[in-house]
Design a protein around this motif. Sequence first.
Motif, mmCIF file in Angstrom:
data_model
loop_
_atom_site.group_PDB
_atom_site.id
_atom_site.type_symbol
_atom_site.label_atom_id
_atom_site.label_comp_id
_atom_site.label_asym_id
_atom_site.label_seq_id
_atom_site.Cartn_x
_atom_site.Cartn_y
_atom_site.Cartn_z
ATOM 1 N N VAL A 240 -10.473 -4.480 4.423
ATOM 2 C CA VAL A 240 -9.737 -5.567 3.787
ATOM 3 C C VAL A 240 -10.695 -6.702 3.450
ATOM 4 C CG1 VAL A 240 -7.561 -5.028 4.948
ATOM 5 C CG2 VAL A 240 -9.145 -6.641 6.003
ATOM 6 N N SER B 297 -9.298 0.024 0.760
ATOM 7 C CA SER B 297 -9.114 1.360 1.332
ATOM 8 C C SER B 297 -7.995 2.131 0.645
ATOM 9 C CB SER B 297 -8.802 1.247 2.831
ATOM 10 O OG SER B 297 -9.868 0.648 3.522
ATOM 11 N N ARG B 298 -7.091 1.412 -0.028
ATOM 12 C CA ARG B 298 -5.977 2.075 -0.701
ATOM 13 C C ARG B 298 -6.209 2.208 -2.207
ATOM 14 N NH1 ARG B 298 -0.861 -0.868 2.451
ATOM 15 N NH2 ARG B 298 -1.535 -0.287 4.568
ATOM 16 N N PHE C 234 -1.915 -3.794 5.317
ATOM 17 C CA PHE C 234 -3.092 -3.070 5.788
ATOM 18 C C PHE C 234 -2.770 -2.506 7.161
ATOM 19 C CE2 PHE C 234 -3.636 -7.613 6.647
ATOM 20 C CZ PHE C 234 -3.723 -7.624 8.038
ATOM 21 N N ASP D 20 -8.412 0.118 7.978
ATOM 22 C CA ASP D 20 -8.505 -0.229 6.563
ATOM 23 C C ASP D 20 -9.602 -1.268 6.334
ATOM 24 O OD1 ASP D 20 -6.486 1.479 6.017
ATOM 25 O OD2 ASP D 20 -4.983 -0.043 5.562
ATOM 26 N N GLU E 59 -6.900 -8.290 -0.243
ATOM 27 C CA GLU E 59 -7.172 -7.047 -0.953
ATOM 28 C C GLU E 59 -7.395 -5.926 0.060
ATOM 29 O OE1 GLU E 59 -10.477 -7.511 -3.525
ATOM 30 O OE2 GLU E 59 -9.555 -9.080 -4.745
ATOM 31 N N ASN E 60 -6.938 -4.743 -0.285
ATOM 32 C CA ASN E 60 -7.105 -3.577 0.575
ATOM 33 C C ASN E 60 -7.817 -2.483 -0.214
ATOM 34 O OD1 ASN E 60 -6.961 -1.456 2.361
ATOM 35 N ND2 ASN E 60 -4.832 -1.812 2.923
#
Length: 370
Positions: A205, A250-251, A199, A203, A247-248
Amino acid sequence: MADSAVWQWMQTIYRNDTWVYEVFAVVLVTVFANALVRLALTRLTTRLAQRTQTYWDDALIGAAQRPLAWLVWVLGLSVAAGLAEPHAVSEVFQYVPPLRVLAVIVLISWFLVGFIDRAAQALLASRPGADPTTTMAVSRLLRVSVLVTASLVALQSLGFSISGVLAFGGVGGIAVGFAAKDLLANFFGGVMIHLDRPFGVGDWVRSPDRDIEGVVEEIGWRLTTIRTFDKRPLYVPNSAFATISVENPSRMSHRRIRETIGLRYDDIDVVPALLDDVRAMLIAHADIDDSQTLMVNFDTFGESSLQFFVYCFTHTTNWVEFHRVKQAVLVDIMAIIARHGARVAQPTRRLQLDPAAPATPDDHTPTTAR
């Protein structure tokens, strides 16, 4: 006769105190050189650097302005002190050479640190696609390397043995390692974050293992600052990210819509056509990516409804925009249901009485007194 005596007196002063005039001349030249350097750097900043598209020259000239001006003073005053030393009775002048070397090391370090910092900021400003986390991490690492190297060179110039300092640092490092293992764990955790880049700053997360969710504000060498969605700052030690899953969102490449809708059992005849229209609506929808999995299928016979599910993905990953698209899709589905004369089922129960069954007296019905 008087004029001849004055002239001889002035010649005597000049022969005895000529070093004073030399020192004055050196200081005067230093003043003019300092002004000339400042003027030249200002001209370069306002003219030459602005004509070029690269950011390296801006960072180079901006970082060199103050250290170079001070370097002129250091060299000029050290030369003046060298001229005055043979005629002075003070022992202070013997410290001029090591102080000059130390000042030059400090000014070079000042220039390099400023250049690294300005180059990192210019890189982030000129390249929107640059990763701020990696850029700032490399910038910090280079600045620390410059400062450590400058410290070792300064110690060597002052007469200390670098080998002895390094040996002492090795022994002391073992003791510090045992005493500050948590600090080192957080430091190396920060290094792994900068290298692996799970990250970055900005971002969103979350961790399914811990109660961690929010927007990353800063990734330090010991702590990572996360702003939760209720606007509270959350400080997470970097070592924690080595043991938890992160977990991200944003991606994400897409966002998923997954809804189950129930129809009345009275609408069983229109279910196939209704599902076809919903599927066609999703395929034609501009905000739905039909290249991803898209399903509209009858799912199960519920207790009070015929249930079908909608499964598709949106183009947008923005949280606010996603809910706008989802709302529009659900509104269109409701319009299709109404167009087919169907209705969304509600939890109901129907009690059907058999008219042929004999009536049974109610035990609670009062009997007529006889």
